[in-house]
Enzyme design. Sequence first.
Site, mmCIF file in Angstrom:
data_model
loop_
_atom_site.group_PDB
_atom_site.id
_atom_site.type_symbol
_atom_site.label_atom_id
_atom_site.label_comp_id
_atom_site.label_asym_id
_atom_site.label_seq_id
_atom_site.Cartn_x
_atom_site.Cartn_y
_atom_site.Cartn_z
ATOM 1 C CE LYS A 5 16.771 -58.533 -1.010
ATOM 2 N NZ LYS A 5 17.708 -57.523 -1.784
ATOM 3 N NE ARG A 60 10.213 -50.703 -5.316
ATOM 4 C CZ ARG A 60 10.747 -51.808 -4.698
ATOM 5 N NH1 ARG A 60 10.353 -52.805 -4.853
ATOM 6 N NH2 ARG A 60 11.663 -51.546 -4.018
ATOM 7 N NE ARG A 90 11.984 -53.437 -9.101
ATOM 8 C CZ ARG A 90 12.497 -53.881 -7.476
ATOM 9 N NH1 ARG A 90 12.648 -55.199 -7.510
ATOM 10 N NH2 ARG A 90 12.852 -53.101 -6.740
ATOM 11 N NE ARG A 99 17.026 -52.943 2.926
ATOM 12 C CZ ARG A 99 16.244 -53.634 1.918
ATOM 13 N NH1 ARG A 99 15.421 -54.622 2.256
ATOM 14 N NH2 ARG A 99 15.797 -53.372 0.667
ATOM 15 N NE ARG A 153 16.441 -49.428 -3.563
ATOM 16 C CZ ARG A 153 15.799 -50.119 -4.737
ATOM 17 N NH1 ARG A 153 15.447 -49.345 -5.866
ATOM 18 N NH2 ARG A 153 15.538 -51.349 -4.604
HETATM 19 P P1 ADP Z 1 14.878 -53.902 -2.692
HETATM 20 O O1 ADP Z 1 14.546 -53.872 -4.044
HETATM 21 O O2 ADP Z 1 15.854 -52.705 -2.319
HETATM 22 O O3 ADP Z 1 15.424 -55.142 -2.063
HETATM 23 P P2 ADP Z 1 12.590 -53.487 -0.761
HETATM 24 O O4 ADP Z 1 11.414 -53.872 -1.418
HETATM 25 O O5 ADP Z 1 13.263 -54.786 -0.037
HETATM 26 O O6 ADP Z 1 13.490 -53.204 -1.789
HETATM 27 O O7 ADP Z 1 12.646 -52.312 0.324
HETATM 28 C C1 ADP Z 1 12.380 -51.175 -0.238
HETATM 29 C C2 ADP Z 1 12.829 -50.062 0.635
HETATM 30 O O8 ADP Z 1 11.855 -50.288 1.858
HETATM 31 C C3 ADP Z 1 14.094 -50.086 1.057
HETATM 32 O O9 ADP Z 1 14.891 -49.318 0.154
HETATM 33 C C4 ADP Z 1 14.229 -49.338 2.434
HETATM 34 O O10 ADP Z 1 13.930 -48.078 2.399
HETATM 35 C C5 ADP Z 1 12.526 -50.001 3.127
HETATM 36 N N1 ADP Z 1 13.214 -51.259 3.957
HETATM 37 C C6 ADP Z 1 12.801 -52.472 3.331
HETATM 38 N N2 ADP Z 1 13.118 -53.478 4.298
HETATM 39 C C7 ADP Z 1 13.910 -52.752 5.376
HETATM 40 C C8 ADP Z 1 14.607 -53.237 6.528
HETATM 41 N N3 ADP Z 1 14.778 -54.419 6.770
HETATM 42 N N4 ADP Z 1 14.990 -52.027 7.247
HETATM 43 C C9 ADP Z 1 14.907 -50.787 6.815
HETATM 44 N N5 ADP Z 1 14.365 -50.397 5.610
HETATM 45 C C10 ADP Z 1 13.770 -51.089 4.930
#
Ligand code: ADP
Length: 213
Positions: A13, A159, A126, A87, A170
């Site tokens: 994404k 990360r 990553r 999400r 996750r």
């Molecule tokens: P990913 O690589 O999992 O897509 P993101 O960078 O989008 O990771 O998000 C990292 C973390 O931030 C998620 O694992 C979650 O803990 C939190 N997070 C991000 N967006 C949301 C959301 N819309 N609702 C709840 N938690 C979120």
Amino acid sequence: MNILLLGKPGAGKGSVAKEFKEKMNIVHLSTGDIFRNEIHEKTELGLLADSYISKGLLVPDEVTNEIIRSVLKKDPTKNYLFDGYPRTVNQAKFLKSAMAELGMKLDGVFDLETSDELVIVRLSSRRVCKTCGMIYNTRNHNPKVEGVCDVCGGKIIQRADDKEEAIKERLKVYNAQTKPLIEYYANEGLLHSVDSTKDSPELFEDILNIING
Ligand code: ADP
Ligand code: ZN
């Protein structure tokens, strides 16, 4: 035009969003980036978010929803690209009503399809720049100087949630809480599935072709 990207963690994404930002007039709205920034700045919100994120869990809906509402409210006339939000089905319903209140709507939802195996390989390799967010990969995209960002000279890190245990958590969270969004948006008549085993420039073209019909 408002677009939403769905997909497992590591589906790509963020990489597709980067293509959008470079090639179109659209605001990239990544709740993950917003939280990481707050964590970096050590704000109250950052501390709260970190207590969930470092375990691979979702930040509570109430917290995340309000962040999104306040961003959209500032300028409902812009084009937005939602990445990592919503999400949960609860967040999706909130987004729908918040957008409606502001005279906004979603134009398309793209589900980036990929396998768990590929996601694990992509995420565990990553690395990110702590300062500017530039993404690297130990398999095929290393910085010129080990541990140092090519763009800004910042420190390159893994990360906490890209460690193997957190990745598995996750994926579990994705299956339980986020996957139902596919059906939700199919019912809304907005869903398009795209093959995200492809590289991001090609994937971006696929999405653009669907948008342009
Ligand atoms: P990913 O690589 O999992 O897509 P993101 O960078 O989008 O990771 O998000 C990292 C973390 O931030 C998620 O694992 C979650 O803990 C939190 N997070 C991000 N967006 C949301 C959301 N819309 N609702 C709840 N938690 C979120
Ligand atoms: Zn950097």
